[in-house]
Design a protein around this motif. Sequence first.
Motif, PDB file in Angstrom:
ATOM      1  N   VAL A  36       0.707  -1.163  -0.037  1.00 28.16           N
ATOM      2  CA  VAL A  36       0.213  -0.034  -0.034  1.00 28.16           C
ATOM      3  C   VAL A  36       0.861   1.566  -0.254  1.00 28.16           C
ATOM      4  CG1 VAL A  36      -1.654   1.020   1.250  1.00 28.16           C
ATOM      5  CG2 VAL A  36      -2.199  -1.523   1.474  1.00 28.16           C
ATOM      6  N   VAL A  37       2.180   1.234   0.736  1.00 28.70           N
ATOM      7  CA  VAL A  37       2.983   2.374   0.739  1.00 28.70           C
ATOM      8  C   VAL A  37       3.433   2.710  -0.568  1.00 28.70           C
ATOM      9  CG1 VAL A  37       5.567   3.183   1.392  1.00 28.70           C
ATOM     10  CG2 VAL A  37       3.750   1.713   3.200  1.00 28.70           C
ATOM     11  N   PHE A  38       4.035   1.479  -1.665  1.00 23.63           N
ATOM     12  CA  PHE A  38       4.034   1.931  -2.960  1.00 23.63           C
ATOM     13  C   PHE A  38       2.808   2.283  -3.948  1.00 23.63           C
ATOM     14  CE2 PHE A  38       7.529  -0.229  -0.925  1.00 23.63           C
ATOM     15  CZ  PHE A  38       8.573   0.326  -1.796  1.00 23.63           C
ATOM     16  N   VAL A  39       1.850   2.145  -3.438  1.00 22.18           N
ATOM     17  CA  VAL A  39       0.543   2.934  -4.686  1.00 22.18           C
ATOM     18  C   VAL A  39       0.592   4.051  -5.609  1.00 22.18           C
ATOM     19  CG1 VAL A  39      -1.875   3.903  -4.521  1.00 22.18           C
ATOM     20  CG2 VAL A  39      -1.134   1.735  -2.695  1.00 22.18           C
ATOM     21  N   PRO A  40       1.876   5.205  -5.161  1.00 21.24           N
ATOM     22  CA  PRO A  40       2.067   5.879  -6.418  1.00 21.24           C
ATOM     23  C   PRO A  40       2.748   5.703  -6.908  1.00 21.24           C
ATOM     24  CG  PRO A  40       2.681   7.241  -4.185  1.00 21.24           C
ATOM     25  CD  PRO A  40       1.919   5.859  -3.790  1.00 21.24           C
ATOM     26  N   LEU A  41       4.030   4.339  -6.625  1.00 18.49           N
ATOM     27  CA  LEU A  41       4.450   4.201  -7.501  1.00 18.49           C
ATOM     28  C   LEU A  41       4.191   3.219  -8.696  1.00 18.49           C
ATOM     29  CD1 LEU A  41       8.001   3.654  -8.458  1.00 18.49           C
ATOM     30  CD2 LEU A  41       7.422   1.563  -7.428  1.00 18.49           C
ATOM     31  N   TRP A  42       3.359   2.655  -7.870  1.00 20.42           N
ATOM     32  CA  TRP A  42       2.567   1.958  -8.924  1.00 20.42           C
ATOM     33  C   TRP A  42       1.097   2.514 -10.208  1.00 20.42           C
ATOM     34  CZ3 TRP A  42       4.929  -1.533  -8.050  1.00 20.42           C
ATOM     35  CH2 TRP A  42       5.332  -2.751  -7.077  1.00 20.42           C
ATOM     36  N   ILE A  43       1.330   3.891  -9.931  1.00 25.81           N
ATOM     37  CA  ILE A  43       0.445   4.385 -10.771  1.00 25.81           C
ATOM     38  C   ILE A  43       1.249   5.062 -11.470  1.00 25.81           C
ATOM     39  CG2 ILE A  43      -0.586   6.740 -10.562  1.00 25.81           C
ATOM     40  CD1 ILE A  43      -1.897   6.652  -7.879  1.00 25.81           C
ATOM     41  N   LEU A  44       2.731   4.747 -11.600  1.00 28.10           N
ATOM     42  CA  LEU A  44       2.866   5.909 -12.625  1.00 28.10           C
ATOM     43  C   LEU A  44       4.245   4.267 -13.472  1.00 28.10           C
ATOM     44  CD1 LEU A  44       5.754   7.686 -13.042  1.00 28.10           C
ATOM     45  CD2 LEU A  44       7.117   6.872 -11.791  1.00 28.10           C
ATOM     46  N   MET A  45       4.386   3.272 -12.518  1.00 23.42           N
ATOM     47  CA  MET A  45       4.337   2.467 -13.776  1.00 23.42           C
ATOM     48  C   MET A  45       3.500   1.581 -14.345  1.00 23.42           C
ATOM     49  SD  MET A  45       7.355   1.395 -13.166  1.00 23.42           S
ATOM     50  CE  MET A  45       7.135   0.378 -13.547  1.00 23.42           C
ATOM     51  N   SER A  46       1.944   2.131 -13.952  1.00 26.22           N
ATOM     52  CA  SER A  46       0.818   1.772 -15.008  1.00 26.22           C
ATOM     53  C   SER A  46       0.830   2.472 -16.478  1.00 26.22           C
ATOM     54  CB  SER A  46      -0.708   1.959 -14.137  1.00 26.22           C
ATOM     55  OG  SER A  46      -0.664   2.825 -13.833  1.00 26.22           O
TER      56      SER A  46
END
Length: 350
Positions: free
Chosen positions: A170-180
């Motif tokens: 959950v902490v890396f949610v901003p990173l998942w958005i960028l990777m998407s």
Amino acid sequence: MNPRGLFQDFNPSKFLIYASLLLFSVLLPLRLDGIIQWSYWAVFAPIWLWKLLVIAGASVGAAVWARNPRYRTEGEACVEFKAMLIAVAIHLLLLMFEVLVCDRVERGTHFWLLVFMPLFFVSPVSVAACVWGFRHDRSLELEILCSVNILQFIFIALRLDRIIHWPWLVVFVPLWILMSFLCLVVLYYIVWSLLFLRSLDVVAEQRRTHVTMAVSWITIVVPLLTFEVLLVHRLDGHNTFSYISIFVPLWLSLITLMATTFRRKGGNHWWFGIRRDFCQFLLEIFPFLREYGNISYDLHHEESEDAEETSVPDAPKIAPMFGKKARVVITQSPGKYVPPPPKLNIDMPD
């Protein structure tokens, strides 16, 4: 093989960044797995070298700028010099963050929020740099990454200080958005490369360019996403993989990025006061390299119907790039007698 085509668009600054990150990503998992017992100050040695070259290059460039006012009227010299100063400011903030990270890991005497404070400042500076870069048509990569990840920096600092107790997924949610978003870019290049391959109206060079771009993005994004997923699962305790095995996909992405620097135009000419392309500057320092840069080799292989007959290879093509004299000698091959051709002495224009 054409050395001119390989190095004429070489970007030395990006090559330095990716090479430093690759070496650091090799030392860090070795330290985390306990294979080496070095201090983290030594593990961060590639990062210190990167920042040292940035500071030294900016200092020399500023000295050349101050001592030679006539250089300021050359094309976009003022814009490039300001871009160098902005890049140095961002790198100094990153250097402050890295020093605080090493001090926190070695001694553990202050909060992670204090350690991440330089990154909290670098994000608005990067936003301003992006606005300035778009207005002056400058290439932006590090500035964009720093500006869009401010929320990610805050989440990581809060999680390390145990102010929040979210799982790392959950902490890396901003990173998942960028990777998407990056995955959408990869999908875009794949679709366009397939369309260009099926189209008959597109020349072969354009097909090759789009296929190369698609393969490059796949080789960069897919291993990077794999590394992030494995790292998050390791931090959450869902797997017991060694850090070396987790970092292997990241190495593949960084090696691909290093390979792309040989075809990446750009780079600021004011680093170290060079004021020209890095390839031209290197050839002026080492003139013997011009002999290799002058010649491009075109090798053709033809199957002969008669096994005893051998054909004389085509003469190499000469690329008049650096104004040197090239000597081409066509030698006779064994087999059926062929009258020896004359030697060619070609004076190449300056």
